[in-house]
Motif scaffolding. Structure first.
Motif, PDB file in Angstrom:
ATOM      1  N   SER A 264       0.846  -1.192   0.000  1.00  0.00           N
ATOM      2  CA  SER A 264       0.000   0.000   0.000  1.00  0.00           C
ATOM      3  C   SER A 264       0.885   1.247   0.000  1.00  0.00           C
ATOM      4  O   SER A 264       2.072   1.192   0.325  1.00  0.00           O
ATOM      5  CB  SER A 264      -0.902   0.010   1.236  1.00  0.00           C
ATOM      6  OG  SER A 264      -0.141   0.264   2.409  1.00  0.00           O
ATOM      7  N   ILE A 265       0.294   2.375  -0.351  1.00  0.00           N
ATOM      8  CA  ILE A 265       1.052   3.634  -0.375  1.00  0.00           C
ATOM      9  C   ILE A 265       1.574   3.959   1.025  1.00  0.00           C
ATOM     10  O   ILE A 265       2.710   4.417   1.190  1.00  0.00           O
ATOM     11  CB  ILE A 265       0.146   4.779  -0.897  1.00  0.00           C
ATOM     12  CG1 ILE A 265      -0.233   4.521  -2.356  1.00  0.00           C
ATOM     13  CG2 ILE A 265       0.841   6.126  -0.742  1.00  0.00           C
ATOM     14  CD1 ILE A 265      -1.235   5.507  -2.915  1.00  0.00           C
ATOM     15  N   GLU A 266       0.743   3.689   2.041  1.00  0.00           N
ATOM     16  CA  GLU A 266       1.139   3.989   3.414  1.00  0.00           C
ATOM     17  C   GLU A 266       2.312   3.118   3.862  1.00  0.00           C
ATOM     18  O   GLU A 266       3.236   3.587   4.550  1.00  0.00           O
ATOM     19  CB  GLU A 266      -0.054   3.765   4.356  1.00  0.00           C
ATOM     20  CG  GLU A 266       0.039   4.513   5.669  1.00  0.00           C
ATOM     21  CD  GLU A 266       0.126   6.019   5.479  1.00  0.00           C
ATOM     22  OE1 GLU A 266       1.148   6.588   5.914  1.00  0.00           O
ATOM     23  OE2 GLU A 266      -0.793   6.604   4.902  1.00  0.00           O
ATOM     24  N   GLN A 267       2.295   1.848   3.458  1.00  0.00           N
ATOM     25  CA  GLN A 267       3.397   0.956   3.811  1.00  0.00           C
ATOM     26  C   GLN A 267       4.704   1.405   3.178  1.00  0.00           C
ATOM     27  O   GLN A 267       5.754   1.420   3.824  1.00  0.00           O
ATOM     28  CB  GLN A 267       3.056  -0.481   3.384  1.00  0.00           C
ATOM     29  CG  GLN A 267       1.957  -1.127   4.216  1.00  0.00           C
ATOM     30  CD  GLN A 267       1.444  -2.408   3.593  1.00  0.00           C
ATOM     31  OE1 GLN A 267       1.733  -2.714   2.439  1.00  0.00           O
ATOM     32  NE2 GLN A 267       0.670  -3.174   4.347  1.00  0.00           N
ATOM     33  N   ARG A 268       4.639   1.775   1.902  1.00  0.00           N
ATOM     34  CA  ARG A 268       5.850   2.244   1.222  1.00  0.00           C
ATOM     35  C   ARG A 268       6.369   3.527   1.875  1.00  0.00           C
ATOM     36  O   ARG A 268       7.583   3.719   2.015  1.00  0.00           O
ATOM     37  CB  ARG A 268       5.559   2.486  -0.260  1.00  0.00           C
ATOM     38  CG  ARG A 268       6.796   2.766  -1.093  1.00  0.00           C
ATOM     39  CD  ARG A 268       6.420   2.933  -2.563  1.00  0.00           C
ATOM     40  NE  ARG A 268       6.019   1.679  -3.162  1.00  0.00           N
ATOM     41  CZ  ARG A 268       6.842   0.875  -3.843  1.00  0.00           C
ATOM     42  NH1 ARG A 268       8.111   1.208  -3.970  1.00  0.00           N
ATOM     43  NH2 ARG A 268       6.385  -0.228  -4.380  1.00  0.00           N
ATOM     44  N   ARG A 269       5.447   4.391   2.283  1.00  0.00           N
ATOM     45  CA  ARG A 269       5.869   5.640   2.930  1.00  0.00           C
ATOM     46  C   ARG A 269       6.550   5.362   4.271  1.00  0.00           C
ATOM     47  O   ARG A 269       7.548   6.010   4.622  1.00  0.00           O
ATOM     48  CB  ARG A 269       4.650   6.553   3.140  1.00  0.00           C
ATOM     49  CG  ARG A 269       5.027   7.987   3.499  1.00  0.00           C
ATOM     50  CD  ARG A 269       3.794   8.869   3.539  1.00  0.00           C
ATOM     51  NE  ARG A 269       2.995   8.602   4.711  1.00  0.00           N
ATOM     52  CZ  ARG A 269       3.258   9.089   5.924  1.00  0.00           C
ATOM     53  NH1 ARG A 269       4.321   9.849   6.115  1.00  0.00           N
ATOM     54  NH2 ARG A 269       2.471   8.814   6.948  1.00  0.00           N
ATOM     55  N   VAL A 300      10.888  -6.022   7.389  1.00  0.00           N
ATOM     56  CA  VAL A 300       9.578  -5.356   7.418  1.00  0.00           C
ATOM     57  C   VAL A 300       9.093  -5.082   5.999  1.00  0.00           C
ATOM     58  O   VAL A 300       7.912  -5.246   5.682  1.00  0.00           O
ATOM     59  CB  VAL A 300       9.657  -4.049   8.235  1.00  0.00           C
ATOM     60  CG1 VAL A 300       8.328  -3.306   8.172  1.00  0.00           C
ATOM     61  CG2 VAL A 300      10.019  -4.345   9.686  1.00  0.00           C
ATOM     62  N   GLY A 301      10.018  -4.679   5.122  1.00  0.00           N
ATOM     63  CA  GLY A 301       9.645  -4.444   3.724  1.00  0.00           C
ATOM     64  C   GLY A 301       9.087  -5.691   3.065  1.00  0.00           C
ATOM     65  O   GLY A 301       8.094  -5.636   2.333  1.00  0.00           O
ATOM     66  N   LYS A 302       9.700  -6.840   3.322  1.00  0.00           N
ATOM     67  CA  LYS A 302       9.204  -8.110   2.774  1.00  0.00           C
ATOM     68  C   LYS A 302       7.796  -8.402   3.290  1.00  0.00           C
ATOM     69  O   LYS A 302       6.934  -8.884   2.545  1.00  0.00           O
ATOM     70  CB  LYS A 302      10.139  -9.254   3.156  1.00  0.00           C
ATOM     71  CG  LYS A 302      11.450  -9.270   2.391  1.00  0.00           C
ATOM     72  CD  LYS A 302      12.326 -10.424   2.874  1.00  0.00           C
ATOM     73  CE  LYS A 302      13.685 -10.414   2.192  1.00  0.00           C
ATOM     74  NZ  LYS A 302      14.575 -11.484   2.707  1.00  0.00           N
ATOM     75  N   ASP A 307       9.962  -5.527  -2.600  1.00  0.00           N
ATOM     76  CA  ASP A 307      11.171  -6.212  -3.043  1.00  0.00           C
ATOM     77  C   ASP A 307      12.364  -5.691  -2.233  1.00  0.00           C
ATOM     78  O   ASP A 307      12.531  -4.479  -2.080  1.00  0.00           O
ATOM     79  CB  ASP A 307      11.389  -5.918  -4.531  1.00  0.00           C
ATOM     80  CG  ASP A 307      12.492  -6.766  -5.153  1.00  0.00           C
ATOM     81  OD1 ASP A 307      13.426  -7.142  -4.430  1.00  0.00           O
ATOM     82  OD2 ASP A 307      12.406  -7.036  -6.365  1.00  0.00           O
ATOM     83  N   PRO A 308      13.222  -6.592  -1.680  1.00  0.00           N
ATOM     84  CA  PRO A 308      14.427  -6.129  -0.969  1.00  0.00           C
ATOM     85  C   PRO A 308      15.287  -5.188  -1.807  1.00  0.00           C
ATOM     86  O   PRO A 308      15.980  -4.330  -1.258  1.00  0.00           O
ATOM     87  CB  PRO A 308      15.174  -7.435  -0.665  1.00  0.00           C
ATOM     88  CG  PRO A 308      14.118  -8.489  -0.636  1.00  0.00           C
ATOM     89  CD  PRO A 308      13.099  -8.061  -1.652  1.00  0.00           C
ATOM     90  N   LYS A 309      15.239  -5.335  -3.128  1.00  0.00           N
ATOM     91  CA  LYS A 309      16.002  -4.432  -3.986  1.00  0.00           C
ATOM     92  C   LYS A 309      15.538  -2.987  -3.814  1.00  0.00           C
ATOM     93  O   LYS A 309      16.339  -2.055  -3.945  1.00  0.00           O
ATOM     94  CB  LYS A 309      15.862  -4.848  -5.454  1.00  0.00           C
ATOM     95  CG  LYS A 309      16.617  -6.117  -5.827  1.00  0.00           C
ATOM     96  CD  LYS A 309      16.528  -6.372  -7.320  1.00  0.00           C
ATOM     97  CE  LYS A 309      17.360  -7.582  -7.722  1.00  0.00           C
ATOM     98  NZ  LYS A 309      17.339  -7.810  -9.186  1.00  0.00           N
ATOM     99  N   TYR A 310      14.259  -2.812  -3.519  1.00  0.00           N
ATOM    100  CA  TYR A 310      13.735  -1.457  -3.338  1.00  0.00           C
ATOM    101  C   TYR A 310      14.339  -0.814  -2.085  1.00  0.00           C
ATOM    102  O   TYR A 310      14.812   0.328  -2.135  1.00  0.00           O
ATOM    103  CB  TYR A 310      12.210  -1.479  -3.223  1.00  0.00           C
ATOM    104  CG  TYR A 310      11.623  -0.129  -2.908  1.00  0.00           C
ATOM    105  CD1 TYR A 310      11.461   0.828  -3.903  1.00  0.00           C
ATOM    106  CD2 TYR A 310      11.264   0.212  -1.604  1.00  0.00           C
ATOM    107  CE1 TYR A 310      10.949   2.087  -3.619  1.00  0.00           C
ATOM    108  CE2 TYR A 310      10.752   1.468  -1.310  1.00  0.00           C
ATOM    109  CZ  TYR A 310      10.595   2.406  -2.319  1.00  0.00           C
ATOM    110  OH  TYR A 310      10.104   3.654  -2.023  1.00  0.00           O
ATOM    111  N   THR A 311      14.325  -1.544  -0.951  1.00  0.00           N
ATOM    112  CA  THR A 311      14.842  -0.976   0.298  1.00  0.00           C
ATOM    113  C   THR A 311      16.341  -0.685   0.175  1.00  0.00           C
ATOM    114  O   THR A 311      16.817   0.339   0.655  1.00  0.00           O
ATOM    115  CB  THR A 311      14.588  -1.913   1.478  1.00  0.00           C
ATOM    116  OG1 THR A 311      15.162  -3.203   1.208  1.00  0.00           O
ATOM    117  CG2 THR A 311      13.108  -2.086   1.729  1.00  0.00           C
ATOM    118  N   ARG A 312      17.072  -1.570  -0.494  1.00  0.00           N
ATOM    119  CA  ARG A 312      18.514  -1.359  -0.644  1.00  0.00           C
ATOM    120  C   ARG A 312      18.805  -0.173  -1.568  1.00  0.00           C
ATOM    121  O   ARG A 312      19.733   0.612  -1.310  1.00  0.00           O
ATOM    122  CB  ARG A 312      19.164  -2.637  -1.169  1.00  0.00           C
ATOM    123  CG  ARG A 312      19.072  -3.762  -0.152  1.00  0.00           C
ATOM    124  CD  ARG A 312      19.431  -5.105  -0.724  1.00  0.00           C
ATOM    125  NE  ARG A 312      19.175  -6.153   0.264  1.00  0.00           N
ATOM    126  CZ  ARG A 312      19.374  -7.441   0.051  1.00  0.00           C
ATOM    127  NH1 ARG A 312      19.808  -7.855  -1.138  1.00  0.00           N
ATOM    128  NH2 ARG A 312      19.126  -8.326   0.996  1.00  0.00           N
TER     129      ARG A 312
END
Length: 451
Positions: A264-269, A300-302, A307-312
């Protein structure tokens, strides 16, 4: 813990069950240690470690000192009890968590039982009041805890410890506790111990109350504790976790929780906020050569479906945005496969445009460099300035860095974008930075020659 290390290595320590240890002088020493116990205390144990006239009774029971798990469990329970009486004294909670780390390293049933007891009785009520107000947790005094929760320093340390304890429960509950060695198994002949090693009624009672922990629940509690530690934004957390209101009650760890909606948008934020916070707290001096520093963010991102690539990718972008390029030089060299490459390059182009535009604005103020600036490609300069203005208008934390550092980053980025859609933009930036760097070096050489 320092005391345990001391009596395991001290020449004064002895085994009362041996012939050599069973002397009149040793009996007097043991009696004296009991009568002088007031010289040290659990709140200030300094008197127990340096004064050879009154070491604690345990100092003479070397075999029992090897029961590190039992001692750590009791120490943690005592320390958290003292913290409950003086919750402003975070040193007590810090020492409690250090003792729990020993249980975490070699988990067993009474270790998990101790972790759960401390969470349920001392840590959980505070978190419940923090999330939902004091009317729900009857165990807490609003008069005592309300001022503490308002104290940012106290709250920051408390949330770190709470999340650490939840993480230990998560790992211990997901493993096979029967495979670990108990304290009793470390002794080849327990019959020689004096006093003999007996079952502890306190730890046995805690172990007998153990209930199965639901993995969906402990994971969700850990996610909420982590995101609160990073953001302190309860409303955003509640929006990102629909079952938020079911958490932190007495029985919530033992109840199944519904799955979390993904991406969700909130999770990504929330993840973006956590990454920004982690990047700000990282020092620019130590070399960061792997992504272990954000493995909890990855976790938490998973859970949020990212995708872990996003957080990194976001983490490296934030480190560079804050001007800490030097700390990730080694990591950049071998991490391209671990990144979302288009996102990484797109964000870095914006940062590089802002850096170069700032450097050009600074050079324009010096007469010697105005000619060089006027020879820069006009189309590229206009595009770069537009990108820079758009970027800096949205970023209050942008950190300017030197021309040499900027040029080094451009060269590294160019090696990642050969035959790429961004290669033309990177090549244009590289030409500008090379011209500026050459002009600055020539000016410096001329200044030296004039001297």
């Amino acid at each position: 813990m320092a005391m345990e290390t001391a009596y395991l290595s001290s020449s004064e320590a002895f085994y009362p069950s041996t012939v050599d240890g069973d002397t009149i002088a040793h009996k007097k020493a043991i009696l004296q240690s009991c009568s002088n116990s007031a010289r040290g205390s659990l709140r200030d144990p300094s008197g127990l470690t340096s004064d050879s006239l009154s070491p604690p009774l345990l100092f003479y029971l070397k075999d029992h000192g090897r029961c590190t798990n039992r001692l750590a469990a009791h120490r943690a329970l005592i320390l958290v009890g003292l913290w409950g009486q003086a919750p402003d004294n975070m040193l007590l909670l810090r020492r409690c968590v250090e003792s729990l780390q020993i249980l975490h390293e070699n988990p067993n049933q009474f270790g998990l039982a101790t972790l759960l007891e401390i969470w349920q009785s001392r840590i959980r009520p505070v978190f419940q009041s923090l999330m939902f107000g004091f009317g729900i947790a009857d165990e807490l005094s609003e008069e005592v805890f309300s001022p503490l929760i308002e104290d940012k320093v106290w709250l920051s340390e408390y949330t770190i410890h709470a999340r650490t304890i939840l993480g230990m429960i998560l790992e211990c509950s997901s493993g096979n506790l029967s495979q670990y060695i108990s304290d009793e198994d470390t002794f080849s002949n327990k019959s020689e111990m004096w006093p003999p090693l007996r079952e502890c009624p306190i730890l046995s009672a805690l172990a007998s109350k153990l209930r199965p922990i639901k993995s969906s629940s402990i994971m969700l509690h850990h996610i909420v504790a982590f995101t609160f530690e990073m953001t302190h934004d309860i409303d955003s957390i509640a929006s990102a976790v629909p079952s938020f209101n079911m958490l932190f009650s007495v029985g919530s760890l033992f109840s199944e929780m519904p799955p979390i909606p993904k991406e969700s948008i909130e999770q990504r934020r929330l993840i973006d906020q956590a990454i920004v916070d982690r990047a700000k707290k990282s020092s620019s001096n130590p070399v960061i050569d792997n992504f272990d520093c954000i493995k909890d963010v990855d976790l938490v991102g998973k859970a949020f479906g990212l995708d872990p690539k996003y957080t990194r990718t976001r983490y490296l972008v934030e480190i560079i945005r804050l001007g800490k390029d030097a700390s990730i030089n080694d990591l950049l060299g071998g991490s391209s496969t671990a990144l979302m490459k288009p996102l990484f390059i797109e964000e870095l182009v914006k940062i590089l445009c802002a850096r170069l535009d700032g450097i050009i604005s600074s050079l324009k103020r010096t007469k010697q460099y105005r000619g060089v600036v006027s020879r820069l490609d006009a189309e590229t300069s206009t595009w770069m300035k537009e990108q820079a203005e758009r970027f800096t208008s949205q970023d209050d934390d942008y950190t300017p860095v030197s021309l040499i550092t900027t040029h080094s980053l451009i060269l590294r980025l160019r090696s990642m974008t050969e035959n790429d859609t961004f290669s033309d933009q990177i090549n244009s930036l590289c030409l500008i930075s090379e011209m500026l760097l050459k002009a600055v070096r020539e000016q410096e050489q001329q200044r030296v020659m004039d001297i």
